[in-house]
Write a protein that holds these residues in place. Sequence first.
Motif, PDB file in Angstrom:
ATOM      1  N   ARG A  74      19.589   6.345  62.871  1.00 35.67           N
ATOM      2  CA  ARG A  74      18.883   5.235  63.541  1.00 35.67           C
ATOM      3  C   ARG A  74      19.605   4.784  64.815  1.00 35.67           C
ATOM      4  O   ARG A  74      19.008   4.162  65.689  1.00 35.67           O
ATOM      5  CB  ARG A  74      18.654   4.077  62.571  1.00 35.67           C
TER       6      ARG A  74
ATOM      7  N   LYS B  32      20.257   6.544  67.127  1.00 33.35           N
ATOM      8  CA  LYS B  32      19.607   7.274  68.215  1.00 33.35           C
ATOM      9  C   LYS B  32      18.665   6.368  69.004  1.00 33.35           C
ATOM     10  O   LYS B  32      18.481   6.506  70.196  1.00 33.35           O
ATOM     11  CB  LYS B  32      18.800   8.410  67.589  1.00 33.35           C
ATOM     12  N   GLU B  33      18.030   5.452  68.263  1.00 32.06           N
ATOM     13  CA  GLU B  33      17.039   4.564  68.905  1.00 32.06           C
ATOM     14  C   GLU B  33      17.710   3.372  69.593  1.00 32.06           C
ATOM     15  O   GLU B  33      17.086   2.679  70.378  1.00 32.06           O
ATOM     16  CB  GLU B  33      16.032   4.006  67.885  1.00 32.06           C
ATOM     17  N   GLU B  34      18.956   3.104  69.256  1.00 36.60           N
ATOM     18  CA  GLU B  34      19.582   1.863  69.745  1.00 36.60           C
ATOM     19  C   GLU B  34      20.300   2.092  71.072  1.00 36.60           C
ATOM     20  O   GLU B  34      21.513   2.049  71.158  1.00 36.60           O
ATOM     21  CB  GLU B  34      20.510   1.303  68.659  1.00 36.60           C
ATOM     22  N   THR B  35      19.473   2.324  72.092  1.00 34.14           N
ATOM     23  CA  THR B  35      20.059   2.740  73.370  1.00 34.14           C
ATOM     24  C   THR B  35      20.249   1.588  74.357  1.00 34.14           C
ATOM     25  O   THR B  35      20.767   1.782  75.445  1.00 34.14           O
ATOM     26  CB  THR B  35      19.172   3.815  74.037  1.00 34.14           C
TER      27      THR B  35
END
Length: 450
Positions: free
Chosen positions: A169, A171-174
């Motif tokens: 998850r 990966k989404e927390e950019t």
Amino acid sequence: MKVTKFGGSSLANAFQIQKVCDIVLSDDSRRIMVVSAPGKRTKDDTKVTDLLIAVAEARLSGRDYSKELSAVLARYIEIADELNIQKVIPSIEEKLIRICKADFKDNVTYTDSVKAMGEDCCAQLVAYHLNAAGHPAKYCDPWEYGLFLEHDAAGKAVILDESYDNLSRLKEETDTINVFPGFYGYSKNKEIITFSRGGSDITGSILAAAVDAEVYENWTDVDNVFAVNPNIVKNPFPITEITYDEMRELSYAGFTVLHEEAIYPVFSHSIPLNIKNTNNPSAKGTWIVAKRTHFDSLVTGIAGESGFATVTVNKYLMNHQVGFLASLLGIFADEGIAIDHIPSGIDTVTIVLRKKYFTKEKEDVIVRRIEAELGAKCSVEHDLAIVMIVGQAMANSVGIMARAASALSNAGINLRIVNQGASEISMMFGLSESYCSYAVRVLYKELFRY
Ligand code: ASP
């Protein structure tokens, strides 16, 4: 997305921490940072992890541990003062004290929980510093992100597969820089479990695999991995590129730049690993890859490590006895001892293992069982070193073993074990511990024409 891991020397003081933050901020794809505990500021300094181990030892032996605890806290206060982020200290202090004085189930669990605080406090501090400087960042709690570990039969920390999905998850927390403490995870019962020393490298590799990173950057304090330990040979040949397999063999035999277990997660996801220097970020570093694009030399590296023992088992007509080896290995398995190599003859077989796991009690039980259950003679030696010559380009080249063996023989070094795997990427020599560094020097001189 790049995963960046910074070692203890890169986080030893405020100046280093600022460099680390500058490195991360200089590239938008560096969204995940894994941090170690602050390391040594000078040659004679003590790493925060060692200070924490002293806290745990004091508490476990019933002593007052306040002096040891203050030494840990002083390191974070010094950094916070220099970065002008004193406000982070109360939360670091609260957690540190809470963990150190908590009730505990057993010594190992307690020590792990205290040891992990070096990384944990460092991650809190770095995230706070980034935020204070106006760069959105967050401390990532390994429990909340589901980094689950357990102990295997030998007591080693291993990852539970589901952790990869949980961690993906990130990966989404950019929109933030995610600062993750290295070195530890949690059991399903919410107990802290640490990897072995240097284990933040493993955390970084796991995270890189979980988010399918484009690269796993492992930032340390050298420009490259070198072909041989620079403490043994001055100015050794730098390695610009090396395969996972080659690196694994060299880490096995003492290359300490990267933790031996840090290769597998990135290897299994084909993620390149780049070792880089925090103090010289423009240097290209060493690339660890699945397939080499070039070879700088026939041999990639030479490593040597002491600390092995041998158990030699002798029984006349051993080769005719069906199941002999299975029973022998079963004894080691029952006692929870991992085996490194098994060179054998017709009536003898030698088990090579790491001394650190082979305690006196284990040795007595194993020897007694081999003699009683297998009717074999058994002798134990405790002074073996292993020297490895590693290089993918060695496959199908003629004469390297001859050159290595004659260089060692000219130097008067007796070879107790010789082994070359069929893949031909490595050769292994077992020799007396007292010759380990000398043998590495002799081989380097011969094979690198130094
Ligand atoms: N801080 C731990 C150690 O000193 C883990 C690490 O730095 O990777 O071993």
